[in-house]
Write a protein that holds these residues in place. Structure first.
Motif, mmCIF file in Angstrom:
data_model
loop_
_atom_site.group_PDB
_atom_site.id
_atom_site.type_symbol
_atom_site.label_atom_id
_atom_site.label_comp_id
_atom_site.label_asym_id
_atom_site.label_seq_id
_atom_site.Cartn_x
_atom_site.Cartn_y
_atom_site.Cartn_z
ATOM 1 N N THR B 134 0.800 -1.228 0.000
ATOM 2 C CA THR B 134 0.000 0.000 0.000
ATOM 3 C C THR B 134 0.828 1.270 0.000
ATOM 4 O O THR B 134 0.305 2.341 -0.264
ATOM 5 C CB THR B 134 -0.937 0.021 1.212
ATOM 6 O OG1 THR B 134 -0.174 -0.363 2.351
ATOM 7 C CG2 THR B 134 -2.103 -0.925 1.038
ATOM 8 N N ASP B 135 2.136 1.155 0.302
ATOM 9 C CA ASP B 135 2.940 2.374 0.270
ATOM 10 C C ASP B 135 3.362 2.730 -1.148
ATOM 11 O O ASP B 135 3.587 3.889 -1.468
ATOM 12 C CB ASP B 135 4.179 2.237 1.180
ATOM 13 C CG ASP B 135 4.972 0.983 0.880
ATOM 14 O OD1 ASP B 135 4.433 0.089 0.214
ATOM 15 O OD2 ASP B 135 6.140 0.908 1.322
ATOM 16 N N VAL B 136 3.463 1.731 -2.023
ATOM 17 C CA VAL B 136 3.867 1.993 -3.406
ATOM 18 C C VAL B 136 2.661 1.992 -4.338
ATOM 19 O O VAL B 136 2.467 2.896 -5.148
ATOM 20 C CB VAL B 136 4.894 0.937 -3.886
ATOM 21 C CG1 VAL B 136 5.313 1.212 -5.322
ATOM 22 C CG2 VAL B 136 6.102 0.910 -2.966
ATOM 23 N N ILE B 137 1.829 0.966 -4.206
ATOM 24 C CA ILE B 137 0.667 0.833 -5.081
ATOM 25 C C ILE B 137 -0.499 1.577 -4.427
ATOM 26 O O ILE B 137 -1.361 0.980 -3.783
ATOM 27 C CB ILE B 137 0.343 -0.662 -5.311
ATOM 28 C CG1 ILE B 137 1.583 -1.385 -5.825
ATOM 29 C CG2 ILE B 137 -0.796 -0.829 -6.298
ATOM 30 C CD1 ILE B 137 2.158 -0.832 -7.121
ATOM 31 N N THR B 138 -0.506 2.892 -4.588
ATOM 32 C CA THR B 138 -1.512 3.711 -3.914
ATOM 33 C C THR B 138 -2.760 3.850 -4.771
ATOM 34 O O THR B 138 -2.744 3.605 -5.971
ATOM 35 C CB THR B 138 -0.949 5.111 -3.647
ATOM 36 O OG1 THR B 138 -0.461 5.630 -4.888
ATOM 37 C CG2 THR B 138 0.173 5.073 -2.653
ATOM 38 N N ASP B 139 -3.815 4.273 -4.127
ATOM 39 C CA ASP B 139 -5.084 4.662 -4.772
ATOM 40 C C ASP B 139 -5.934 3.505 -5.290
ATOM 41 O O ASP B 139 -7.068 3.717 -5.694
ATOM 42 C CB ASP B 139 -4.858 5.615 -5.963
ATOM 43 C CG ASP B 139 -4.291 6.946 -5.529
ATOM 44 O OD1 ASP B 139 -4.252 7.191 -4.301
ATOM 45 O OD2 ASP B 139 -3.879 7.724 -6.392
ATOM 46 N N TYR B 164 7.332 -6.015 -2.497
ATOM 47 C CA TYR B 164 8.529 -5.176 -2.474
ATOM 48 C C TYR B 164 9.200 -5.141 -1.111
ATOM 49 O O TYR B 164 10.338 -4.708 -0.993
ATOM 50 C CB TYR B 164 8.201 -3.732 -2.881
ATOM 51 C CG TYR B 164 7.378 -3.625 -4.142
ATOM 52 C CD1 TYR B 164 7.838 -4.177 -5.326
ATOM 53 C CD2 TYR B 164 6.147 -2.975 -4.135
ATOM 54 C CE1 TYR B 164 7.077 -4.083 -6.493
ATOM 55 C CE2 TYR B 164 5.391 -2.869 -5.284
ATOM 56 C CZ TYR B 164 5.854 -3.432 -6.453
ATOM 57 O OH TYR B 164 5.106 -3.335 -7.591
ATOM 58 N N GLY B 218 7.493 -1.324 -10.043
ATOM 59 C CA GLY B 218 6.970 -0.642 -8.867
ATOM 60 C C GLY B 218 6.138 0.571 -9.251
ATOM 61 O O GLY B 218 5.231 0.475 -10.068
ATOM 62 N N ASP B 219 6.481 1.715 -8.661
ATOM 63 C CA ASP B 219 5.719 2.938 -8.910
ATOM 64 C C ASP B 219 5.657 3.249 -10.403
ATOM 65 O O ASP B 219 4.658 3.718 -10.918
ATOM 66 C CB ASP B 219 6.375 4.087 -8.141
ATOM 67 C CG ASP B 219 5.650 5.409 -8.336
ATOM 68 O OD1 ASP B 219 4.406 5.411 -8.230
ATOM 69 O OD2 ASP B 219 6.315 6.415 -8.593
ATOM 70 N N CYS C 42 1.072 9.857 -1.416
ATOM 71 C CA CYS C 42 0.391 8.567 -1.453
ATOM 72 C C CYS C 42 -1.097 8.661 -1.757
ATOM 73 O O CYS C 42 -1.845 7.738 -1.502
ATOM 74 C CB CYS C 42 0.616 7.821 -0.145
ATOM 75 S SG CYS C 42 0.392 8.828 1.311
ATOM 76 N N LYS C 44 -4.906 8.718 -2.133
ATOM 77 C CA LYS C 44 -6.014 8.420 -1.244
ATOM 78 C C LYS C 44 -5.571 7.593 -0.049
ATOM 79 O O LYS C 44 -6.131 7.711 1.039
ATOM 80 C CB LYS C 44 -7.068 7.645 -2.024
ATOM 81 C CG LYS C 44 -8.401 8.261 -1.965
ATOM 82 C CD LYS C 44 -9.386 7.570 -2.898
ATOM 83 C CE LYS C 44 -9.120 6.131 -3.172
ATOM 84 N NZ LYS C 44 -9.684 5.666 -4.446
ATOM 85 N N SER C 45 -4.558 6.741 -0.260
ATOM 86 C CA SER C 45 -4.112 5.880 0.835
ATOM 87 C C SER C 45 -3.551 6.693 1.989
ATOM 88 O O SER C 45 -3.244 6.156 3.040
ATOM 89 C CB SER C 45 -3.046 4.914 0.349
ATOM 90 O OG SER C 45 -3.278 4.553 -0.971
ATOM 91 N N ILE C 51 1.363 4.682 6.433
ATOM 92 C CA ILE C 51 1.952 4.855 5.109
ATOM 93 C C ILE C 51 2.672 6.196 5.024
ATOM 94 O O ILE C 51 3.770 6.299 4.476
ATOM 95 C CB ILE C 51 0.850 4.758 4.041
ATOM 96 C CG1 ILE C 51 0.310 3.326 4.010
ATOM 97 C CG2 ILE C 51 1.379 5.158 2.676
ATOM 98 C CD1 ILE C 51 -0.876 3.159 3.113
ATOM 99 N N ALA C 86 12.955 -3.626 -3.286
ATOM 100 C CA ALA C 86 12.688 -3.905 -4.697
ATOM 101 C C ALA C 86 12.024 -2.734 -5.397
ATOM 102 O O ALA C 86 12.081 -2.604 -6.602
ATOM 103 C CB ALA C 86 11.817 -5.147 -4.811
#
Lengths: 317, 587, 334
Positions: B134-139, B164, B218-219, C42, C44-45, C51, C86
């Motif tokens: 959730t820190d990289v794959i946001t929204d 990750y 990733g991002d 980040c 909406k999260s 986070i 990663a």
């Protein structure tokens, strides 16, 4: 055309009379002055105009638009009741909105010009009169300030600084936004004036009457007030006449980008930004505010040019 | 779901009947496989192109049509048939077992990524795992986190932190148990922590799609996701354009849903078009193969649609005006406005007619809403007796009634009365920053001024709007909002909006004296087995919420779409609330 | 010659100092703003404080201000890593930061945007110099005649019309309303992609921008020429019987060149920072659009970078002009 020297030899009038004579001889100067005075009067006396014409900047005329927001009647609903037509969708009287908007726009432009002049005068005189270290510091600071992309800084700082102003409790909502525009316009505007004033002061400083005043033991304050200040009016008047329209159109530009005063409070910029959405469907509502702004800026530019030519004939020759 | 943030999931009772056949029927035979379609948008880029981060109905429809295949998908058909779930990468719509806690899908033969490598169970499993980062794959949608059988840490977050994480404590073991792959890499099994009877609707989200681990950046995967559909990304540059060309490794026979419908040779998306230029390009048919990704500005609507809401002759076959899945309303922050008569006074004083006129009239903006459930919801909707059904309600506002209520408030809740009528304080109304909302603010301010109430507008940049107002500390007294159900059960509306645990609790109504009884009924109704009774109770609870004025409803909203004269095959795809992009062709 | 070297060295040193000061000031200004930079990364999260905290560490926002500024500066020379594990992303030098909203190293965003703005600025510069200097000469030569009046009218309209209105009207009437319009309605085409389309997509933006500047230059050139023609050496030339053309070409224009070049150099440098309005109206993906969207999205790394780059261009241009003068005019080297 006479050269400068020739003219001075022929006439024996005071500089002020000379300037007025030159001003009158300029074909567009007087009409521009008349129109400018007329505009200023209209803006100052807007409430009187409302009551004479029976219009109200806050009233929505439900009979002027249909239930889909389209204007009833041709040419943007221009009529005796609504001399400049109505705003589609909402039914405001366009003239009333524009007068009200112009008041706010002028408030911003006039205040920003005033603050700019005060700052420019202060730093220009300080630098020009005292020279040396003071001048160096002010000079470097203006270099530094001018290095910033001003247009972008005004955009970028808008949200956070308006927020700051509101939290500090000095002003709220649109008052805070107006205050922001005045401050930021002045902050980025004064270095230009200060440079002009500085060079003017440097030249005055070396003139005979200042040197003799100093020889007679006059204090710095006295020399500044009595000898220097009265001699920097010309660049200031020219600067004011050109920066006023400059700030008026700056307000419009930043409103278009969504910075500055927020609707429902109108400014010329807010109205124009709104009218661009009606470019195709309501040409009247689009053209009236835009052309008005252009005319307004034009008239003040013309006046500024004429003043410069009259007060500082060397620039025109 | 948030207005413009998610998709509608209208689950039909009879899914089985609808198969690929219906999809093929609507696949317009007229479409020639040639040409270029140009999409225009005012946005500078896609919100997200990464399948695990894509969460907007329109974007899911677009990417799902051209680039991203998922285990299951909505059928591409007009009308209610479009809401049926059909197999996509999988051979069927999934087999449930273990009381709907275990779901198994089998992959088709011949499904590949754009480089020709086969899509395996592991690729889907890897794709789903990204949601947990959730820190990289946001929204993105977080259904995987909520549903998969993985323990929660003390703070409520999942013990699995995605692929990750370099943390040794990362609970990869639990994730490996929650999703398992068969030895031939073709069968994927999801083990859920609770029964989910319609999990195959959840898997229509692109976030349950495959990502090749070797290509994951990733991002930055958001800039060049790997395609599994009939097209692939040739170039994508924000503020400029995206170009799609045919994916030569896509095999039509592995994709019955998109076969025979991949018409254009090239697809271009032009980003950052100025809104006025965009509207006029379509209105004047300047680019005949252009399609707008945005709705028309309200100021241009009346040029396209007549007073009856139908497109005028000139636009008859290239514009539509339809009901979308949303109900729009003004959320009332009950924590701050803890005084029923004041909430009622606002409801009666509101100038509905003025607001609707601004948007082009009722035929385009929608009908006055009497609650948060749309009549479209069938079983769950019943008239609440508010808005048009309320004899005291007037379209332009009932000032007398509102004033009476304000007088009542003066004695009942003097402190709040004093605040809202104090010109220095007043009410704060949150709204996304847009030209039409700015004009609407004038109408609200004038309407409430009639009863002596001051309103101040807080315009929030549209993209950040919900992030701000969903933060209880930042929300004002009133907030503009809209919501649509995730599927055809008001269990995705009433609890989401009006309970503390809901996903969209903008009313903050849990301190209201009327809340406890309400909450009890909601909880009871969630486990109601009889769908008819359940529906009737949702309708009753909708009325209950209205009686408490936890929201001030606005409209059962409509949306308008427009495209160029040389575009064929357009229809409104109900579950996604957008055009069915994949069916468009150039004439 | 020695004096020149000393002067250039000093001027270079000063430029580096101003650049440092500007970068520091920009960094300070945007660090003091009431934003939590970590919370802007980040989407909406960001309702999840965990986070935000993780991102704060990841991006170095947890470090003291001086350390952050040092990391920023050193990133400009050696590149910088953003994130760990990663999902880490390395931005090579000069690294201005990483934009989480645009998923790219800020330097590569600048690299994409700067050429577009350069094309825009160069084309507009050429156009406005031709028109501005041309009209300036004409109106000075025919002072008080109809040509002078016409060019004055042009100047006044040019200075009074806001750029966004010029641009909007051009695009509506010359692109959309005109059926056979050769100009594209959907924005920019890169020159390497299709040079013809590129030129067509740039014509109207060039005109829009040049219109505003040409007006200022017309006025400026006119007054320069008029002022110079009263100087003694011009009168002498006249008395010697030189033709008007020779005097204008050999003497007047040469004398007016320096101030015009200075002004053009500074205006050009200012434009390279981005022509926000023109780029927005014509949908050109240049520096102006980059900075405008960064402001709207509160994309701090991009805001900081575009501000510093724009300022650097102006400061360096100032330096170049000063050094150029030093070559021409030895009195400057004091």
């Amino acid at each position: 055309m006479f050269s400068k020297e020739a003219e001075q030899k022929i006439t024996g009038h005071s500089p002020r009379e000379l300037a007025w004579r030159r001003f009158k001889s300029n074909k567009v100067a007087l009409p521009a002055l008349v129109i400018a005075v007329f505009i200023i009067l209209a803006v100052v006396l807007a409430p009187v105009i409302y009551s004479i014409l029976g219009i109200d900047p806050e009233a929505r005329d439900a009979n002027a638009i249909d239930n889909r927001g389209e204007i009833i009647g041709d040419f943007g609903g221009i009529s005796w009741k609504h001399p400049f037509g109505v705003v589609p969708g909402i039914g405001y009287d366009t003239l009333a909105r524009m007068l009200f908007g112009a008041r706010v726009s002028f408030l911003i432009a006039v205040s920003a010009t005033f603050v700019t002049v005060v700052l420019g005068l202060l730093f220009g005189i300080l630098g020009g009169y005292f020279r040396g270290k003071v001048d160096g510091v002010i000079g470097r600071f203006t270099d530094f300030l001018l290095a910033f992309p001003q247009f972008f800084m005004i955009l970028a700082l808008s949200a956070p600084l308006v927020d700051r102003i509101q939290r500090s409790g000095i002003a709220h909502d649109n008052e805070a936004r107006i205050l922001y525009l005045i401050i930021i316009f002045s902050v980025f505007g004064w270095p230009y004036l200060s440079r002009i004033i500085r060079s003017q002061v440097i030249s005055i400083r070396e003139r005979d009457f200042v040197l003799s005043a100093r020889a007679l033991g006059a204090s710095n304050t006295r020399i500044l007030m009595k000898e220097v200040l009265p001699n920097v009016w010309t660049p200031i008047i020219i600067f004011v006449s050109l920066s006023l329209p400059g700030y008026l159109s700056a307000e419009a530009v930043f409103s278009y980008l969504g910075v500055g005063v927020q609707p429902p409070m109108p400014t010329l910029g807010v109205i124009i930004a709104d009218s661009t959405h009606f470019m195709m469907n309501d040409a009247t509502y689009f053209f009236i505010p835009s052309i008005s702004l252009i005319l307004l800026v034009l008239v003040f530019n013309l006046l500024g040019d004429a003043l410069r030519d009259a007060l500082d004939p060397k620039s025109e020759t | 779901m948030l207005k413009g943030k998610k998709t509608l999931k209208v689950a039909l009772a009879a899914i089985a009947a609808t198969t690929l056949a219906s999809g093929l029927l609507t696949g317009c035979s007229a479409g020639a496989s040639a040409g270029t379609i140009t999409y225009l948008t005012v946005q500078d880029s896609w919100t997200h192109a990464d399948p695990q981060r894509n969460y907007t109905g329109r974007d899911i429809a677009w990417f799902g049509s051209y680039l991203n295949r998922t285990l299951t998908a909505y059928d591409r058909a007009p009308g209610a048939a479009g809401s049926a779930v059909v197999p996509d990468l999988a051979t069927d719509t999934g087999k449930a077992s273990n009381d709907n806690k275990t779901w198994t899908f089998t992959l088709r033969d011949g499904v590949t990524f754009e480089d020709g490598s086969a899509i395996t169970c592991e690729d889907i499993k890897y794709g789903v795992s990204r949601t947990f980062a959730t820190d990289v794959i946001t929204d993105g949608p977080t259904y995987a986190i909520g549903m998969l059988d993985i323990p929660s840490a003390a703070d409520g977050s999942s013990t699995y932190k995605g692929p990750y994480s370099t943390d040794a404590a990362n609970d990869t073991a639990s994730f490996d148990k929650a999703i398992t792959c068969s030895a031939d890499h073709k069968t994927i099994t999801f083990n859920l922590k609770r029964s989910v009877g319609d999990f195959n609707y959840t898997t229509t989200y692109l976030s349950f799609g495959p990502v090749p681990k070797a290509k994951d950046t990733g991002d930055q995967y958001d800039l060049k996701p790997v395609s599994t559909g009939p097209y692939k990304i040739k170039s994508y540059k924000a503020k400029d354009q995206m170009v799609l060309v045919r994916n030569t490794n896509w095999k039509a026979d592995s994709d019955p849903l998109r076969a025979k419908r991949a018409f254009p040779d090239k697809i271009v998306v032009k980003f950052g078009v100025a809104s006025e230029v965009l509207d006029q390009t379509l209105l004047t048919d300047k680019n005949k193969t252009a399609v707008s990704l945005d709705s028309l500005q309200p100021t241009n609507l009346t040029a396209v649609f007549g007073a009856d809401g139908k497109p005028v002759k000139k636009y008859a076959d290239r514009a539509i005006n339809v009901y979308d899945p949303y109900v729009t309303y003004t959320a009332v922050n009950v924590k701050k406005l803890n005084c029923l008569p004041i909430r009622q006074a606002i409801y009666y004083a509101k100038d509905f007619k003025g607001l609707i006129t601004l948007l082009g009239g009722q035929a385009l903006a929608g009908d006055p809403a009497d609650g948060v459930i749309k009549p479209l919801m069938g079983l769950d909707y019943a008239k609440t007796g508010f808005a048009s059904e309320d004899k005291d309600w007037k379209p332009e506002g009932n000032v007398d009634k509102a004033k009476t209520l304000m007088d009542q408030a003066k004695s009942e809740c003097p402190a709040l009365y004093a605040r809202v009528t104090d010109p220095k304080q007043g009410l704060v109304y949150d709204a996304p920053d847009s030209p039409s909302n700015k004009n609407a603010s004038a109408i609200w301010i004038a309407a409430l001024a009639r009863i002596g109430v001051t309103v101040k507008f807080n315009f929030i940049e549209a993209g950040k709007y919900y992030a701000v107002v969903l933060d209880a500390t930042k929300q004002g007294d009133l907030s503009r909002a809209g919501w649509a159900p995730d599927w055809a059960n008001a269990s995705t509306v009433i609890p989401e909006l009006f309970t503390k645990e809901g996903g969209f609790p903008m009313s903050q109504n849990w301190d209201d004296p009327a809340y406890a009884a309400f909450k009890q009924r909601v909880v009871a109704n969630l486990s109601q087995a009889d769908r008819k009774k359940q529906g009737a109770e949702w309708a009753a609870l909708n009325t209950y919420a209205m009686q408490q004025m936890w929201v001030i409803p606005n409209v059962f909203s409509k949306t308008q779409e427009i495209w160029g004269s040389k575009i064929g095959g357009a229809f409104f795809w109900e579950p996604q609330g957008s055009l069915s992009f994949g069916d468009l062709y150039t004439k | 010659m020695n004096g020149l070297v000393t002067y250039i060295t000093r001027r270079l040193g000063l430029t580096v100092l101003i650049l440092l000061a500007v970068s520091f000031a920009v960094y300070v200004i945007f660090s003091l703003l009431p934003y939590d930079p970590a919370a802007l990364t980040c989407g909406k999260s960001c309702n999840d404080p965990g986070i935000i905290a993780a991102n704060r560490v990841r991006l170095g926002y947890d470090k003291p201000f001086w350390v952050q500024y040092w990391l920023f500066l050193s990133g400009l020379f050696v590149g910088r890593n953003f994130g760990t594990g990663a999902a880490a992303i390395f931005c090579p030098a000069p690294a201005f930061g990483y934009s989480f909203q645009q998923h790219a190293c800020v330097t590569s965003l600048l690299g994409d945007a700067l050429p577009v703005t350069i094309y825009l600025a160069v084309g507009a510069l050429v156009l406005w110099l031709i028109v501005g200097v041309g009209l300036g000469i004409v109106s000075a030569k025919f002072k008080g005649k109809i040509w002078d009046t016409l060019s004055t009218a042009f100047v006044l309209v040019g200075t009074s019309l806001p750029t966004f209105l010029t641009g909007l009207m051009l695009i509506i009437f010359l692109v959309i309303k005109w059926d056979g319009s050769p100009f594209p309605s959907d924005g920019y085409t890169a020159p390497e992609e299709d040079f013809g389309q590129f030129l067509l997509s740039m014509v109207l933006p060039w005109i829009t921008l040049a219109f505003a500047y040409a007006a200022i230059y017309t006025r400026f050139v006119r007054s320069q020429i008029l002022e110079i023609s009263t100087e003694d050496y011009i009168r002498t030339a006249k008395a010697k019987g030189l033709s008007d053309g020779v005097i204008l070409g050999k003497h007047t224009l040469r004398a007016a060149l320096a101030p015009i070049v200075t002004m053009a150099g500074l205006d050009f440098a200012g434009l390279l920072g981005g022509a926000i309005l023109t780029e927005a109206v014509f949908n050109l993906p240049g520096m102006g659009r980059l900075s405008l969207t960064a402001v709207v999205d509160i994309d701090l790394p991009v805001i900081v970078a575009t501000t510093i780059v724009a300022a650097a261009i102006v400061v360096v241009m100032n330096m170049i002009l000063d050094i150029a003068y030093a070559f021409i005019d030895p009195r400057v080297r004091v």
